[in-house]
Scaffold this motif. Structure first.
Motif, PDB file in Angstrom:
ATOM      1  N   GLY A   1      15.577 -11.004  -2.936  1.00 51.23           N
ATOM      2  CA  GLY A   1      16.826 -10.892  -3.681  1.00 51.23           C
ATOM      3  C   GLY A   1      16.704 -10.149  -4.997  1.00 51.23           C
ATOM      4  N   VAL A   2      15.765  -9.215  -5.074  1.00 44.95           N
ATOM      5  CA  VAL A   2      15.475  -8.512  -6.319  1.00 44.95           C
ATOM      6  C   VAL A   2      16.351  -7.261  -6.465  1.00 44.95           C
ATOM      7  N   GLY A   3      16.983  -7.150  -7.637  1.00 48.23           N
ATOM      8  CA  GLY A   3      17.744  -5.963  -7.992  1.00 48.23           C
ATOM      9  C   GLY A   3      17.320  -5.396  -9.330  1.00 48.23           C
ATOM     10  N   HIS A   4      16.397  -6.090 -10.008  1.00 44.02           N
ATOM     11  CA  HIS A   4      15.902  -5.662 -11.322  1.00 44.02           C
ATOM     12  C   HIS A   4      14.381  -5.646 -11.286  1.00 44.02           C
ATOM     13  N   LEU A   5      13.807  -4.513 -11.665  1.00 41.86           N
ATOM     14  CA  LEU A   5      12.356  -4.371 -11.700  1.00 41.86           C
ATOM     15  C   LEU A   5      11.862  -4.243 -13.131  1.00 41.86           C
ATOM     16  N   VAL A   6      10.817  -4.986 -13.447  1.00 37.90           N
ATOM     17  CA  VAL A   6      10.082  -4.850 -14.695  1.00 37.90           C
ATOM     18  C   VAL A   6       8.785  -4.152 -14.296  1.00 37.90           C
ATOM     19  N   VAL A   7       8.575  -2.939 -14.812  1.00 40.88           N
ATOM     20  CA  VAL A   7       7.524  -2.068 -14.295  1.00 40.88           C
ATOM     21  C   VAL A   7       6.375  -1.914 -15.287  1.00 40.88           C
ATOM     22  N   THR A   8       5.145  -2.072 -14.751  1.00 41.35           N
ATOM     23  CA  THR A   8       3.905  -1.910 -15.501  1.00 41.35           C
ATOM     24  C   THR A   8       2.907  -1.145 -14.635  1.00 41.35           C
ATOM     25  N   GLY A   9       1.812  -0.691 -15.253  1.00 39.24           N
ATOM     26  CA  GLY A   9       0.719  -0.132 -14.458  1.00 39.24           C
ATOM     27  C   GLY A   9       0.280   1.254 -14.864  1.00 39.24           C
ATOM     28  N   ALA A  10      -0.100   2.042 -13.851  1.00 44.11           N
ATOM     29  CA  ALA A  10      -0.656   3.379 -14.068  1.00 44.11           C
ATOM     30  C   ALA A  10      -0.209   4.303 -12.919  1.00 44.11           C
ATOM     31  N   GLN A  11      -0.225   5.547 -13.131  1.00 45.66           N
ATOM     32  CA  GLN A  11      -0.338   6.284 -14.343  1.00 45.66           C
ATOM     33  C   GLN A  11       1.054   6.659 -14.830  1.00 45.66           C
ATOM     34  N   SER A  12       1.234   6.647 -16.142  1.00 46.60           N
ATOM     35  CA  SER A  12       2.541   6.877 -16.761  1.00 46.60           C
ATOM     36  C   SER A  12       3.211   8.142 -16.249  1.00 46.60           C
TER      37      SER A  12
ATOM     38  N   ASP B   1       0.856  -1.190   0.000  1.00 47.99           N
ATOM     39  CA  ASP B   1       0.000   0.000   0.000  1.00 47.99           C
ATOM     40  C   ASP B   1       0.888   1.235   0.000  1.00 47.99           C
ATOM     41  N   LYS B   2       0.490   2.235  -0.772  1.00 44.62           N
ATOM     42  CA  LYS B   2       1.262   3.476  -0.801  1.00 44.62           C
ATOM     43  C   LYS B   2       0.329   4.686  -0.750  1.00 44.62           C
ATOM     44  N   ARG B   3       0.922   5.813  -0.362  1.00 47.65           N
ATOM     45  CA  ARG B   3       0.187   7.074  -0.310  1.00 47.65           C
ATOM     46  C   ARG B   3       0.844   8.158  -1.152  1.00 47.65           C
ATOM     47  N   PHE B   4       2.004   7.851  -1.708  1.00 50.17           N
ATOM     48  CA  PHE B   4       2.751   8.824  -2.502  1.00 50.17           C
ATOM     49  C   PHE B   4       3.016   8.242  -3.885  1.00 50.17           C
ATOM     50  N   GLY B   5       3.433   9.072  -4.822  1.00 45.55           N
ATOM     51  CA  GLY B   5       3.691   8.617  -6.177  1.00 45.55           C
ATOM     52  C   GLY B   5       4.758   7.551  -6.264  1.00 45.55           C
ATOM     53  N   ASP B   6       5.870   7.754  -5.581  1.00 42.55           N
ATOM     54  CA  ASP B   6       6.970   6.796  -5.579  1.00 42.55           C
ATOM     55  C   ASP B   6       6.584   5.609  -4.694  1.00 42.55           C
ATOM     56  N   SER B   7       6.497   4.451  -5.278  1.00 43.99           N
ATOM     57  CA  SER B   7       6.065   3.252  -4.543  1.00 43.99           C
ATOM     58  C   SER B   7       7.003   2.866  -3.411  1.00 43.99           C
ATOM     59  N   PHE B   8       8.201   3.429  -3.376  1.00 43.08           N
ATOM     60  CA  PHE B   8       9.150   3.158  -2.288  1.00 43.08           C
ATOM     61  C   PHE B   8       8.942   4.093  -1.099  1.00 43.08           C
ATOM     62  N   GLU B   9       8.351   5.249  -1.340  1.00 44.71           N
ATOM     63  CA  GLU B   9       8.264   6.296  -0.325  1.00 44.71           C
ATOM     64  C   GLU B   9       7.323   5.905   0.809  1.00 44.71           C
TER      65      GLU B   9
ATOM     66  N   ARG C   1       6.173   7.106 -13.345  1.00 43.14           N
ATOM     67  CA  ARG C   1       7.362   7.958 -13.465  1.00 43.14           C
ATOM     68  C   ARG C   1       8.080   8.104 -12.121  1.00 43.14           C
ATOM     69  N   SER C   2       7.340   8.356 -11.064  1.00 44.66           N
ATOM     70  CA  SER C   2       7.956   8.514  -9.746  1.00 44.66           C
ATOM     71  C   SER C   2       8.651   7.232  -9.296  1.00 44.66           C
ATOM     72  N   THR C   3       8.019   6.105  -9.535  1.00 44.39           N
ATOM     73  CA  THR C   3       8.574   4.832  -9.066  1.00 44.39           C
ATOM     74  C   THR C   3       9.795   4.409  -9.866  1.00 44.39           C
TER      75      THR C   3
ATOM     76  N   LEU D   1      10.190   7.316 -24.255  1.00 45.51           N
ATOM     77  CA  LEU D   1      11.347   7.950 -24.878  1.00 45.51           C
ATOM     78  C   LEU D   1      12.374   8.388 -23.844  1.00 45.51           C
ATOM     79  N   TYR D   2      11.946   9.169 -22.872  1.00 35.26           N
ATOM     80  CA  TYR D   2      12.950   9.691 -21.952  1.00 35.26           C
ATOM     81  C   TYR D   2      13.538   8.588 -21.081  1.00 35.26           C
ATOM     82  N   TRP D   3      12.755   7.551 -20.741  1.00 38.27           N
ATOM     83  CA  TRP D   3      13.331   6.483 -19.918  1.00 38.27           C
ATOM     84  C   TRP D   3      14.378   5.693 -20.687  1.00 38.27           C
ATOM     85  N   SER D   4      14.224   5.608 -21.997  1.00 42.15           N
ATOM     86  CA  SER D   4      15.197   4.846 -22.790  1.00 42.15           C
ATOM     87  C   SER D   4      16.574   5.497 -22.797  1.00 42.15           C
TER      88      SER D   4
END
Length: 187
Positions: free
Chosen positions: A104-115, A84-92, A120-122, A162-165
Motif C-alpha cells: 500500500g505504498v505511495g510515498h517513498l523515502v529514498v536513500t543510498g547510492a549513487q546520487s 534485484d535490478k540491472r538498470f539505474g531505475d529501480s523500477f525498470e 537520480r534514475s529511481t 537542489l534540483y529535486w527540491s
C-alpha cells in the motif's frame, strides 16, 4: 498526495548500499550511519524497508559475491523485501512496483547510492509512476568521478538535492529533507 489510488503508506527505499558500490563513496561512514538510523526508525514505526541491489558482473556486482552484498553497517534483514535490478531505475524490469503495491505504498523515502546514477534514475522513475518522493539529503552518496569530468562528489550530492527540491507534478510531491527531519507519514 500520491496519484496512486489507495496507496497511503510510506516505505524506506535503500538503494545499492553494496560493498562494491560504496567502497569509495563520498562521506561513506556518515552516510551509512544515517541510513542505518533511518532503517532502525522505519522498523520501529512499522514502515516497510525495501532494499535494492544492483547486478552488474562487469562491475564486480555478481549475486552472492562480496561486492554485491549489502554493507553490514546498515543493518539489512533478509526477511525484508529485496529487489534485484540491472538498470539505474529501480523500477525498470523489476518487481519493485508490485512489492510496493502489496504494501500500500505511495510515498517513498529514498536513500543510498549513487546520487548521480541509480538514485537520480529511481527518484525520477518513482515520480513519473505517481509516487510522492522524499530524497534524504544527507543519506545518499556517490564516488569521485572527477577524472571523467564530473564535479566533486559533494557538489554532485548538493546538485541532486537542489534540483529535486524544485520538482513538481500534478497530484504528487517531491521533497528533500535531512535524515533527522524525515517523517514516515505521507506528505
Amino acid at each position: 498526495m500520491t496519484t496512486l489510488e489507495n496507496r497511503t503508506g510510506t516505505a524506506l527505499l535503500v538503494i545499492d548500499v553494496q560493498n562494491g558500490v560504496v567502497a569509495q563513496a563520498y562521506d561513506r561512514d556518515a552516510v551509512l550511519g544515517r541510513i542505518a538510523t533511518l532503517v532502525t526508525r522505519a522498523r520501529q514505526e512499522d514502515v516497510p524497508v525495501v532494499w535494492v541491489q544492483h547486478q552488474a558482473p562487469d562491475e564486480g556486482l555478481v549475486p552472492g559475491e562480496d561486492g554485491w552484498q549489502i554493507v553490514p553497517e546498515v543493518g539489512f534483514h533478509d526477511d525484508e523485501a529485496r529487489v534485484d535490478k540491472r538498470f539505474g531505475d529501480s523500477f525498470e524490469d523489476t518487481p519493485l512496483e508490485s512489492v510496493l503495491a502489496d504494501r500500500g505504498v505511495g510515498h517513498l523515502v529514498v536513500t543510498g547510492a549513487q546520487s548521480d546514477a541509480c538514485i537520480r534514475s529511481t527518484i525520477h522513475g518513482a515520480f513519473t509512476r505517481g509516487y510522492d518522493v522524499t530524497l534524504v539529503s544527507d543519506a545518499h552518496t556517490t564516488e569521485d568521478l572527477t577524472q571523467w569530468g564530473a564535479p566533486e562528489p559533494a557538489q554532485v550530492v548538493a546538485h541532486t538535492n537542489l534540483y529535486w527540491s524544485f520538482q513538481t507534478a500534478p497530484g504528487r510531491t517531491a521533497a528533500v529533507v535531512p535524515s533527522d527531519e524525515v517523517a514516515f507519514a505521507a506528505p
